[in-house]
Scaffold this motif. Structure first.
Motif, PDB file in Angstrom:
ATOM      1  N   ASP A  17     -18.686 -38.616  48.054  1.00 49.72           N
ATOM      2  CA  ASP A  17     -18.826 -38.956  46.643  1.00 49.72           C
ATOM      3  C   ASP A  17     -17.585 -38.459  45.912  1.00 49.72           C
ATOM      4  N   GLU A  19     -14.257 -39.795  42.965  1.00 53.67           N
ATOM      5  CA  GLU A  19     -13.956 -40.693  41.859  1.00 53.67           C
ATOM      6  C   GLU A  19     -12.447 -40.902  41.749  1.00 53.67           C
ATOM      7  N   ASN A  68     -19.161 -47.626  42.081  1.00 56.63           N
ATOM      8  CA  ASN A  68     -19.814 -47.534  40.784  1.00 56.63           C
ATOM      9  C   ASN A  68     -18.752 -47.508  39.697  1.00 56.63           C
ATOM     10  N   SER A  70     -19.041 -46.861  36.739  1.00 57.36           N
ATOM     11  CA  SER A  70     -19.382 -45.881  35.711  1.00 57.36           C
ATOM     12  C   SER A  70     -19.154 -44.477  36.267  1.00 57.36           C
ATOM     13  N   GLY A  71     -18.137 -44.340  37.119  1.00 54.69           N
ATOM     14  CA  GLY A  71     -17.798 -43.046  37.698  1.00 54.69           C
ATOM     15  C   GLY A  71     -18.779 -42.611  38.756  1.00 54.69           C
ATOM     16  N   SER A  72     -18.502 -41.482  39.396  1.00 58.74           N
ATOM     17  CA  SER A  72     -19.374 -41.011  40.468  1.00 58.74           C
ATOM     18  C   SER A  72     -20.729 -40.566  39.931  1.00 58.74           C
ATOM     19  N   SER A  73     -20.773 -40.105  38.686  1.00 59.89           N
ATOM     20  CA  SER A  73     -22.043 -39.674  38.101  1.00 59.89           C
ATOM     21  C   SER A  73     -22.867 -40.845  37.586  1.00 59.89           C
ATOM     22  N   GLY A  74     -22.224 -42.005  37.408  1.00 58.00           N
ATOM     23  CA  GLY A  74     -22.917 -43.171  36.871  1.00 58.00           C
ATOM     24  C   GLY A  74     -23.144 -43.094  35.378  1.00 58.00           C
ATOM     25  N   THR A  75     -22.498 -42.140  34.716  1.00 62.51           N
ATOM     26  CA  THR A  75     -22.739 -41.941  33.287  1.00 62.51           C
ATOM     27  C   THR A  75     -21.538 -42.250  32.403  1.00 62.51           C
ATOM     28  N   THR A  76     -20.360 -42.426  32.983  1.00 60.93           N
ATOM     29  CA  THR A  76     -19.204 -42.741  32.148  1.00 60.93           C
ATOM     30  C   THR A  76     -19.141 -44.248  31.934  1.00 60.93           C
ATOM     31  N   SER A  82     -13.055 -45.306  35.392  1.00 57.94           N
ATOM     32  CA  SER A  82     -13.517 -44.472  36.502  1.00 57.94           C
ATOM     33  C   SER A  82     -14.302 -45.293  37.525  1.00 57.94           C
ATOM     34  N   GLY A  84     -16.481 -44.679  40.962  1.00 62.04           N
ATOM     35  CA  GLY A  84     -17.108 -43.769  41.905  1.00 62.04           C
ATOM     36  C   GLY A  84     -17.193 -44.428  43.271  1.00 62.04           C
TER      37      GLY A  84
END
Length: 130
Positions: A17, A19, A68, A70-76, A82, A84
């Motif tokens: 995981d 980014e 992803n 929306s970045g590795s966290s899925g929140t950006t 970003s 992921g």
């Protein structure tokens, strides 16, 4: 613009995981809204009839393996540029290669950008728990 070169190690049986960020020449994030992505791990280049070890895309597998935007966290937000890159522990445990070539491409309409390329090295696991 030429693709960046980045090599990394995949620890077999462990979640991968990380980014990367797509930016322009002034280091301003590229808005990835409307983009799709694709990445493959292979034994060689496409015209060499290689073995494909893994295919990742922005259409992720049920275990989350894929790309992803929306970045590795899925929140950006996609406007952050970003990306992921996620490979589940179950997927990485099935890998048997020692080294694989890869590239990461982004697609928007008819425009294709090769963002990264390099070598993925597999660090084989010792401990396995059924």
């Amino acid at each position: 613009m030429a693709a960046g070169n980045y090599s990394f190690t995949i620890e077999q049986g462990v979640t991968v995981d990380f980014e990367v960020q797509y930016t322009d020449i002034n280091n301003v994030p590229i808005d990835l809204t409307g983009y799709s992505g694709r990445m493959q791990l292979k034994s060689g280049f496409a015209n060499d009839t290689p073995t494909t070890y893994a295919t990742l895309s922005s259409s992720r597998y049920p275990d989350g393996t894929g790309l992803n935007f929306s970045g590795s966290s899925g929140t950006t937000p996609p406007t952050s540029g970003s990306i992921g890159i996620f490979i589940s522990a179950a997927s990485s445990s099935a890998f048997t290669f020692a080294r694989a070539k890869y590239d990461l491409e982004l697609v928007s309409g008819s425009r294709v950008v090769r963002l990264l390329e390099g070598i993925a090295t597999l660090s084989k696991e010792v401990t396995t728990i059924p």
